[in-house]
Structure formats: structure tokens, C-alpha cells
Design an enzyme around this catalytic site. Structure first.
Site, PDB file in Angstrom:
ATOM      1  N   LYS A   1      -9.135   3.274  -6.439  1.00  0.00           N
ATOM      2  CA  LYS A   1      -8.202   4.206  -5.777  1.00  0.00           C
ATOM      3  C   LYS A   1      -6.782   3.976  -6.273  1.00  0.00           C
ATOM      4  O   LYS A   1      -6.074   4.923  -6.611  1.00  0.00           O
ATOM      5  CB  LYS A   1      -8.248   3.985  -4.262  1.00  0.00           C
ATOM      6  CG  LYS A   1      -7.105   4.647  -3.507  1.00  0.00           C
ATOM      7  CD  LYS A   1      -7.206   4.461  -2.013  1.00  0.00           C
ATOM      8  CE  LYS A   1      -6.569   3.220  -1.471  1.00  0.00           C
ATOM      9  NZ  LYS A   1      -5.089   3.234  -1.455  1.00  0.00           N
ATOM     10  N   ASN A   2      -6.377   2.709  -6.336  1.00  0.00           N
ATOM     11  CA  ASN A   2      -4.961   2.435  -6.611  1.00  0.00           C
ATOM     12  C   ASN A   2      -4.561   2.667  -8.060  1.00  0.00           C
ATOM     13  O   ASN A   2      -3.371   2.688  -8.380  1.00  0.00           O
ATOM     14  CB  ASN A   2      -4.601   1.010  -6.176  1.00  0.00           C
ATOM     15  CG  ASN A   2      -4.513   0.920  -4.662  1.00  0.00           C
ATOM     16  OD1 ASN A   2      -4.600   1.926  -3.959  1.00  0.00           O
ATOM     17  ND2 ASN A   2      -4.353  -0.295  -4.146  1.00  0.00           N
TER      18      ASN A   2
ATOM     19  N   ARG B   1       7.843  -0.395   4.914  1.00  0.00           N
ATOM     20  CA  ARG B   1       7.567  -0.426   3.467  1.00  0.00           C
ATOM     21  C   ARG B   1       8.635   0.428   2.804  1.00  0.00           C
ATOM     22  O   ARG B   1       8.472   1.623   2.632  1.00  0.00           O
ATOM     23  CB  ARG B   1       6.152   0.089   3.179  1.00  0.00           C
ATOM     24  CG  ARG B   1       5.097  -0.884   3.648  1.00  0.00           C
ATOM     25  CD  ARG B   1       3.707  -0.348   3.477  1.00  0.00           C
ATOM     26  NE  ARG B   1       3.250  -0.318   2.101  1.00  0.00           N
ATOM     27  CZ  ARG B   1       2.050   0.131   1.736  1.00  0.00           C
ATOM     28  NH1 ARG B   1       1.214   0.582   2.647  1.00  0.00           N
ATOM     29  NH2 ARG B   1       1.688   0.127   0.474  1.00  0.00           N
ATOM     30  N   PRO B   2       9.750  -0.209   2.428  1.00  0.00           N
ATOM     31  CA  PRO B   2      10.876   0.559   1.898  1.00  0.00           C
ATOM     32  C   PRO B   2      10.576   1.179   0.540  1.00  0.00           C
ATOM     33  O   PRO B   2       9.599   0.829  -0.125  1.00  0.00           O
ATOM     34  CB  PRO B   2      11.983  -0.497   1.772  1.00  0.00           C
ATOM     35  CG  PRO B   2      11.302  -1.813   1.780  1.00  0.00           C
ATOM     36  CD  PRO B   2       9.991  -1.648   2.464  1.00  0.00           C
ATOM     37  N   VAL B   3      11.445   2.137   0.130  1.00  0.00           N
ATOM     38  CA  VAL B   3      11.293   2.776  -1.183  1.00  0.00           C
ATOM     39  C   VAL B   3      12.558   2.572  -2.020  1.00  0.00           C
ATOM     40  O   VAL B   3      12.793   3.287  -2.989  1.00  0.00           O
ATOM     41  CB  VAL B   3      10.958   4.285  -1.064  1.00  0.00           C
ATOM     42  CG1 VAL B   3       9.559   4.486  -0.519  1.00  0.00           C
ATOM     43  CG2 VAL B   3      11.983   5.011  -0.207  1.00  0.00           C
ATOM     44  N   ASP B   4      13.375   1.583  -1.633  1.00  0.00           N
ATOM     45  CA  ASP B   4      14.647   1.360  -2.330  1.00  0.00           C
ATOM     46  C   ASP B   4      14.459   1.090  -3.826  1.00  0.00           C
ATOM     47  O   ASP B   4      15.268   1.508  -4.656  1.00  0.00           O
ATOM     48  CB  ASP B   4      15.410   0.194  -1.666  1.00  0.00           C
ATOM     49  CG  ASP B   4      14.577  -1.069  -1.587  1.00  0.00           C
ATOM     50  OD1 ASP B   4      13.393  -0.980  -1.209  1.00  0.00           O
ATOM     51  OD2 ASP B   4      15.091  -2.154  -1.929  1.00  0.00           O
TER      52      ASP B   4
ATOM     53  N   CYS C   1       4.488   2.046   8.138  1.00  0.00           N
ATOM     54  CA  CYS C   1       3.041   2.084   8.085  1.00  0.00           C
ATOM     55  C   CYS C   1       2.497   1.064   9.048  1.00  0.00           C
ATOM     56  O   CYS C   1       3.246   0.369   9.719  1.00  0.00           O
ATOM     57  CB  CYS C   1       2.525   1.858   6.682  1.00  0.00           C
ATOM     58  SG  CYS C   1       2.615   0.162   6.193  1.00  0.00           S
TER      59      CYS C   1
ATOM     60  N   ARG D   1       1.426   7.316   1.638  1.00  0.00           N
ATOM     61  CA  ARG D   1       2.684   6.856   1.041  1.00  0.00           C
ATOM     62  C   ARG D   1       2.690   6.977  -0.477  1.00  0.00           C
ATOM     63  O   ARG D   1       3.737   7.176  -1.093  1.00  0.00           O
ATOM     64  CB  ARG D   1       2.912   5.381   1.397  1.00  0.00           C
ATOM     65  CG  ARG D   1       3.214   5.103   2.827  1.00  0.00           C
ATOM     66  CD  ARG D   1       3.411   3.622   2.995  1.00  0.00           C
ATOM     67  NE  ARG D   1       4.325   3.115   1.978  1.00  0.00           N
ATOM     68  CZ  ARG D   1       5.640   3.108   2.087  1.00  0.00           C
ATOM     69  NH1 ARG D   1       6.208   3.567   3.175  1.00  0.00           N
ATOM     70  NH2 ARG D   1       6.390   2.635   1.114  1.00  0.00           N
TER      71      ARG D   1
ATOM     72  N   ARG E   1     -10.221   6.502   3.657  1.00  0.00           N
ATOM     73  CA  ARG E   1      -9.097   6.636   2.717  1.00  0.00           C
ATOM     74  C   ARG E   1      -9.357   5.833   1.450  1.00  0.00           C
ATOM     75  O   ARG E   1      -8.836   6.176   0.388  1.00  0.00           O
ATOM     76  CB  ARG E   1      -7.803   6.118   3.365  1.00  0.00           C
ATOM     77  CG  ARG E   1      -7.207   7.058   4.389  1.00  0.00           C
ATOM     78  CD  ARG E   1      -5.853   6.532   4.835  1.00  0.00           C
ATOM     79  NE  ARG E   1      -5.144   6.021   3.686  1.00  0.00           N
ATOM     80  CZ  ARG E   1      -4.391   4.915   3.688  1.00  0.00           C
ATOM     81  NH1 ARG E   1      -4.210   4.234   4.791  1.00  0.00           N
ATOM     82  NH2 ARG E   1      -3.794   4.509   2.593  1.00  0.00           N
TER      83      ARG E   1
ATOM     84  N   ASP F   1      -4.550  -6.895  -0.409  1.00  0.00           N
ATOM     85  CA  ASP F   1      -5.555  -5.923   0.042  1.00  0.00           C
ATOM     86  C   ASP F   1      -6.922  -6.555   0.301  1.00  0.00           C
ATOM     87  O   ASP F   1      -7.850  -5.868   0.742  1.00  0.00           O
ATOM     88  CB  ASP F   1      -5.691  -4.787  -0.991  1.00  0.00           C
ATOM     89  CG  ASP F   1      -4.490  -3.848  -0.973  1.00  0.00           C
ATOM     90  OD1 ASP F   1      -3.659  -3.953  -0.051  1.00  0.00           O
ATOM     91  OD2 ASP F   1      -4.382  -3.013  -1.887  1.00  0.00           O
TER      92      ASP F   1
HETATM   93  C1  UD1 Z   1       0.397  -1.030  -3.708  1.00  0.00           C
HETATM   94  C2  UD1 Z   1      -0.986  -0.685  -3.229  1.00  0.00           C
HETATM   95  C3  UD1 Z   1      -1.289  -1.382  -1.916  1.00  0.00           C
HETATM   96  C4  UD1 Z   1      -1.034  -2.877  -2.045  1.00  0.00           C
HETATM   97  C5  UD1 Z   1       0.354  -3.147  -2.603  1.00  0.00           C
HETATM   98  C6  UD1 Z   1       0.597  -4.614  -2.893  1.00  0.00           C
HETATM   99  C7  UD1 Z   1      -1.307   1.550  -4.085  1.00  0.00           C
HETATM  100  C8  UD1 Z   1      -1.458   2.988  -3.807  1.00  0.00           C
HETATM  101  N1  UD1 Z   1      -1.080   0.746  -3.047  1.00  0.00           N
HETATM  102  O1  UD1 Z   1       1.305  -0.518  -2.738  1.00  0.00           O
HETATM  103  O2  UD1 Z   1      -2.645  -1.140  -1.578  1.00  0.00           O
HETATM  104  O3  UD1 Z   1      -1.162  -3.480  -0.773  1.00  0.00           O
HETATM  105  O4  UD1 Z   1       0.540  -2.442  -3.839  1.00  0.00           O
HETATM  106  O5  UD1 Z   1      -0.320  -5.096  -3.798  1.00  0.00           O
HETATM  107  O6  UD1 Z   1      -1.432   1.100  -5.209  1.00  0.00           O
HETATM  108  N2  UD1 Z   1       8.945  -3.023  -1.677  1.00  0.00           N
HETATM  109  C9  UD1 Z   1      10.300  -2.906  -1.444  1.00  0.00           C
HETATM  110  N3  UD1 Z   1      10.935  -1.775  -1.888  1.00  0.00           N
HETATM  111  C10 UD1 Z   1      10.294  -0.785  -2.568  1.00  0.00           C
HETATM  112  C11 UD1 Z   1       8.909  -0.922  -2.822  1.00  0.00           C
HETATM  113  C12 UD1 Z   1       8.259  -2.058  -2.371  1.00  0.00           C
HETATM  114  O7  UD1 Z   1      10.916  -3.774  -0.845  1.00  0.00           O
HETATM  115  O8  UD1 Z   1      10.925   0.203  -2.941  1.00  0.00           O
HETATM  116  C13 UD1 Z   1       8.231  -4.230  -1.215  1.00  0.00           C
HETATM  117  C14 UD1 Z   1       7.096  -3.923  -0.250  1.00  0.00           C
HETATM  118  O9  UD1 Z   1       7.564  -3.782   1.076  1.00  0.00           O
HETATM  119  C15 UD1 Z   1       6.204  -5.126  -0.445  1.00  0.00           C
HETATM  120  C16 UD1 Z   1       6.386  -5.470  -1.919  1.00  0.00           C
HETATM  121  O10 UD1 Z   1       7.580  -4.803  -2.339  1.00  0.00           O
HETATM  122  O11 UD1 Z   1       6.651  -6.208   0.323  1.00  0.00           O
HETATM  123  C17 UD1 Z   1       5.268  -5.015  -2.808  1.00  0.00           C
HETATM  124  O12 UD1 Z   1       4.980  -3.653  -2.540  1.00  0.00           O
HETATM  125  P1  UD1 Z   1       4.436  -2.684  -3.669  1.00  0.00           P
HETATM  126  O13 UD1 Z   1       3.811  -3.499  -4.749  1.00  0.00           O
HETATM  127  O14 UD1 Z   1       5.509  -1.738  -4.044  1.00  0.00           O
HETATM  128  O15 UD1 Z   1       3.310  -1.889  -2.883  1.00  0.00           O
HETATM  129  P2  UD1 Z   1       2.844  -0.406  -3.092  1.00  0.00           P
HETATM  130  O16 UD1 Z   1       3.006   0.008  -4.515  1.00  0.00           O
HETATM  131  O17 UD1 Z   1       3.455   0.454  -2.030  1.00  0.00           O
END
Ligand code: UD1
Length: 424
Positions: free
Chosen positions: A22-23, A122-125, A117, A93, A399, A307
């Protein structure tokens, strides 16, 4: 709604094929937005709710899609929108993966901000930081990320990720492959899903060096083309099925896998006394008389995956001794603990780590979770619990697990999907 009714105590034994990941499917599907040129044919796409939601998002944007027998055909030649609406982003997301490709192709996109979530903020910064570094102007207004580039489009940049992020690395790759000049991504995520995305982009005509390392160097190109591609296996589904065998004292062979992508998980199984044989594209697991406790810390790849943390916790309830579980990626990802304890587990939360006292006899009841992997953990517990366990709100499981009850039934579980109504 659907629930899974599990009569525990059956050993999980047999051979089963792993589904596609999926990922990796989600960013690969997003990357089809990069080029109007041709029709993509992407095989081994798992038939999951998240995948269907992503295809719905592409349809909304104006793509032509067909999805049958795990083969996705996509043409994004005639897009009519550059906006990912709230209604779809809130369902998933990972919709944020359209940010990079739409910006790269059209110079402007609007993506609804995803909410929180089930396991914390789970920020997007980092996604925004990436687009700004590549030359975009990003504003947040009316609940949308509005990203646009002026004049000459995105330009290559040096991006040093302060923490490893799978999603932000994926978005950076998709934005940088068509930027002018060279981009360098430092501390890029190493996850196999990112490697898969890189391989897909390279097949489309992108120039990426350092694939499989934490430094990715991308030379922007003017054009990309649609290609045929085969997705990789789902290492989290595979790990979950291995847990199903181990927790029930069974033995299982998974086919269509790449054992090297599961190294940390397989090492943990070995430490727990399981025998693991990795042969080409197959992994076999047999369980010991007594499962041993194994401490794990979830961290970015190649360490133990977050995961798989909840599923491992279910397994450790049956280990002969105490084990600790730490999640360094999502510090609050522990909402399966109260439900496991309702099944008879004895797990304590100490600050941001869990102490699992094993072995505990589990007894069935109704349980539910609001997150995908936590739901998988409850199914695993149900497989070993005495009497009947009902895992409610199966849509979370749908999902991310393709035909989970069919696969478990084929391996000997007594599990069935039933409809039920929740009181409002
Ligand atoms: C992906 C996976 C999810 C998995 C995660 C960590 C997909 C669709 N989802 O999620 O199943 O649990 O990787 O292996 O592939 N963070 C920030 N700012 C950001 C983005 C992330 O601070 O803009 C932080 C997150 O809160 C977290 C860490 O970075 O603590 C890692 O998250 P990230 O690897 O980005 O996870 P996803 O890509 O959302």
C-alpha cells in the site's frame, strides 16, 4: 458496518502469497500526475480502501483510470483540477502526495490540510519546507495548502531533512524530478517504498542517483513518460502474517516477498525463538515451544517499523517473560493497549514506552480501534484468545490489508466478516 468474528485457538499454517505494498502504491500512483504523456499500467496494486480513495482523487482531478485484478491503468492527460478537496484528503492523509507532482506539472496546486490522526498529531511542515526550498510560494488559507511557482518553475535545491520522513521525501522526489537543475536530498528516508518510487520515476525518465541511500541526487529533466511497472510486496502485511503464525504456534511460508526488506522484523522473530528460513522470494517461519520476550524500538528503516509495533505487542503477550516496546516515530501510538488489556493482556504504559508482561491467557470479547495497525493487532490477539473475539469497525483494517480474512481463513483461522449496527 462490518466486524470480524474470530473463534481463537486455531493454528495459522500454510503457504500464502504476499500482496502488493500500500505505502509504495500510493506515491507511485501520485507520480502518474507528473506527465500527460501516455497511459501507465501498474501491476500488483493492492485492492484496498486507501488505494480506491487515491484513485477516486485522481478521478476527481480528471484522470482516466481503470483498476481490475490488481492492475491499475491511468492516463492523466486531461486533468481538469489542481485541487485535492477536504472530503478526500480527510479520508486519507497520504493524499498529500499529490502536492509535489501537481506543483511540478502545473506550477500551482491546492491541497486540503490533513487533520490529526488516531495516534497523535502528524504535521506537514516538512512537505511545505520542501516545496519552498524548490522555489514555491506556499500559503495556508481556508484550510488549504496553496503552493505556486512564478515564472520559470521549480528549481533544484539542497534539502537537508531535519528528521527522516517517508512522505516528505516522496513529495520532494516528485517535485524535484522536473525542477531546473540539480537537487540534493540529505537524510532522505530509506524505506523500500521510497526506493520503489525512485525506480518508478527513473523508469519514467527521471535522473536520480543514490537510490537506496540517505542522499538522493536528482537532475531535473524536461519530460517524463508513462510506463509499465510492477509494485513491490507489502512488508507490513507480510510481518503481520508472520505474527499470525507465531502467536498461534503455527508455521507459515510467504511467497512473493523480498526478505532483505524485512531484516529487522525477521531478526526479532529469530530472537523470539522462531526459526526463519529465507529462500529467494519466500520466507518460512516455524514457532518454538516457548516464545521468548524481545524488546523492540520502532525507528525509521532499516530499524523495526512503527507499522509493525502494535502487531509485535500482540505477539509479546504470549512470550514467556516481560518485553518493552518503544515507538520513536509516533510517541503516542499506543491506543491498542487498553483494548489488548480488555482481552486479558497485562501491558503497562510508562511515559512513552510499553511494558508487556507475558505470557497472559487472552479471552475473547468485543474490541475496536481507530487505527489500521492497531486493528491488525487486535485480530492477532483474537486468533490466540479463548472463545470469540469480535473486532469492530473493520473499515480501518480494510484500508491496508487486502482480503485479510480470506487469507487467514486459507491459513486455518476461524474468522468471518459479519454486518452489525452501532448504536448512535
Ligand atoms: C508513512 C507511512 C506510515 C508510517 C510512516 C512512518 C504511508 C502512506 N504511510 O507515513 O504508514 O507509519 O511513514 O514509517 O507511506 N513529520 C513531521 N513533519 C512532516 C512530516 C512528518 O514532523 O511534515 C514527522 C511525523 O509526525 C513522524 C515522522 O516525521 O513523527 C515520520 O513521519 P513520515 O515518515 O513522514 O510518515 P508518513 O509519510 O506520513
Amino acid at each position: 458496518m462490518d466486524k470480524l468474528v474470530i473463534r481463537g485457538g486455531k493454528k495459522i499454517c500454510g503457504t500464502i502469497a504476499a500482496s502488493g505494498s500500500k505505502n509504495s502504491a500510493l506515491p507511485v500512483i501520485a507520480a502518474t500526475l507528473l506527465t500527460p504523456d501516455g497511459t501507465f499500467a501498474i501491476d500488483r496494486i493492492p485492492d484496498l480502501k486507501d488505494v480506491r480513495t487515491f484513485i477516486q482523487l485522481l478521478d476527481y482531478l480528471g484522470a482516466e483510470t481503470s483498476f481490475e485484478n490488481n492492475l491499475l491503468k491511468v492516463s492523466t492527460g486531461q486533468l481538469k483540477s489542481i485541487e485535492a478537496p477536504y472530503e478526500l484528503v480527510k479520508k486519507m492523509r497520504a493524499s498529500i502526495y499529490v502536492l509535489g507532482p501537481l506543483l511540478a506539472r502545473f506550477g500551482h496546486t491546492r491541497v486540503s490540510l490533513p487533520g490529526g490522526c488516531a495516534f497523535g498529531p502528524r504535521p506537514v511542515d516538512l512537505h511545505i519546507m520542501v516545496m519552498e526550498k524548490l522555489g514555491a510560494t506556499v500559503t495556508i488559507e481556508n484550510g488549504f495548502i496553496d503552493a505556486r511557482v512564478n515564472g520559470s518553475g521549480l528549481r533544484g535545491a539542497h534539502i537537508d531533512f531535519p528528521i527522516s520522513s517517508v512522505g516528505a521525501t516522496g513529495n520532494a522526489l516528485m517535485a524535484a524530478v522536473m525542477a531546473k537543475g540539480t537537487s540534493v536530498l540529505d537524510n532522505a528516508a530509506l524505506e523500500p517504498e521510497i526506493e520503489c518510487l525512485c525506480n518508478f520515476l527513473v523508469k519514467m525518465g527521471a535522473k536520480i542517483d543514490g537510490i537506496g541511500t540517505t542522499t538522493l541526487v536528482i537532475d531535473g529533466v524536461d519530460q517524463l513518460k508513462a510506463v509499465e511497472f510492477e509494485n513491490i510486496f507489502d512488508r507490513i502485511e507480510a510481518g503481520t502474517l508472520l505474527c499470525a503464525a507465531a502467536i498461534t504456534g503455527g508455521s507459515v511460508t510467504l511467497t512473493g516477498v523480498m526478505p532483505e526488506q524485512l531484516t529487522s522484523v525477521l531478526d526479532s522473530f529469530r530472537q523470539s525463538g522462531c526459526t526463519i528460513a529465507a529462500n529467494g522470494d519466500a520466507i518460512s517461519l516455524t514457532t518454538p515451544e516457548k516464545l521468548l520476550p524481545v524488546d523492540i524500538t520502532a525507528q525509521p528503516y532499516p530499524e523495526f517499523p512503527t507499522d509493525m509495533q502494535a502487531q509485535w505487542m500482540a505477539l509479546m503477550t504470549q512470550a514467556h517473560g516481560d518485553s518493552t516496546i518503544i515507538d520513536r516515530i509516533y510517541l503516542e501510538r499506543f491506543n491498542h493497549i487498553p483494548e489488548l488489556n480488555r482481552l486479558g493482556a497485562h501491558i503497562e504504559i510508562r511515559d512513552n514506552w510499553a511494558l508487556v508482561h507475558g505470557p497472559q491467557e487472552l479471552t475473547g470479547t468485543k474490541v475496536m480501534s481507530t487505527d489500521l495497525r492497531a486493528s491488525a493487532c487486535l485480530v492477532l490477539a483474537g486468533l490466540v484468545a479463548k472463545d470469540t473475539t469480535e473486532v469492530l469497525r473493520v473499515y480501518h483494517l480494510d484500508r491496508g490489508y487486502e482480503a485479510i480474512e480470506k487469507k487467514l481463513t486459507a491459513l486455518g483461522a476461524d474468522i468471518e466478516r459479519q454486518k452489525y449496527q452501532e448504536f448512535s
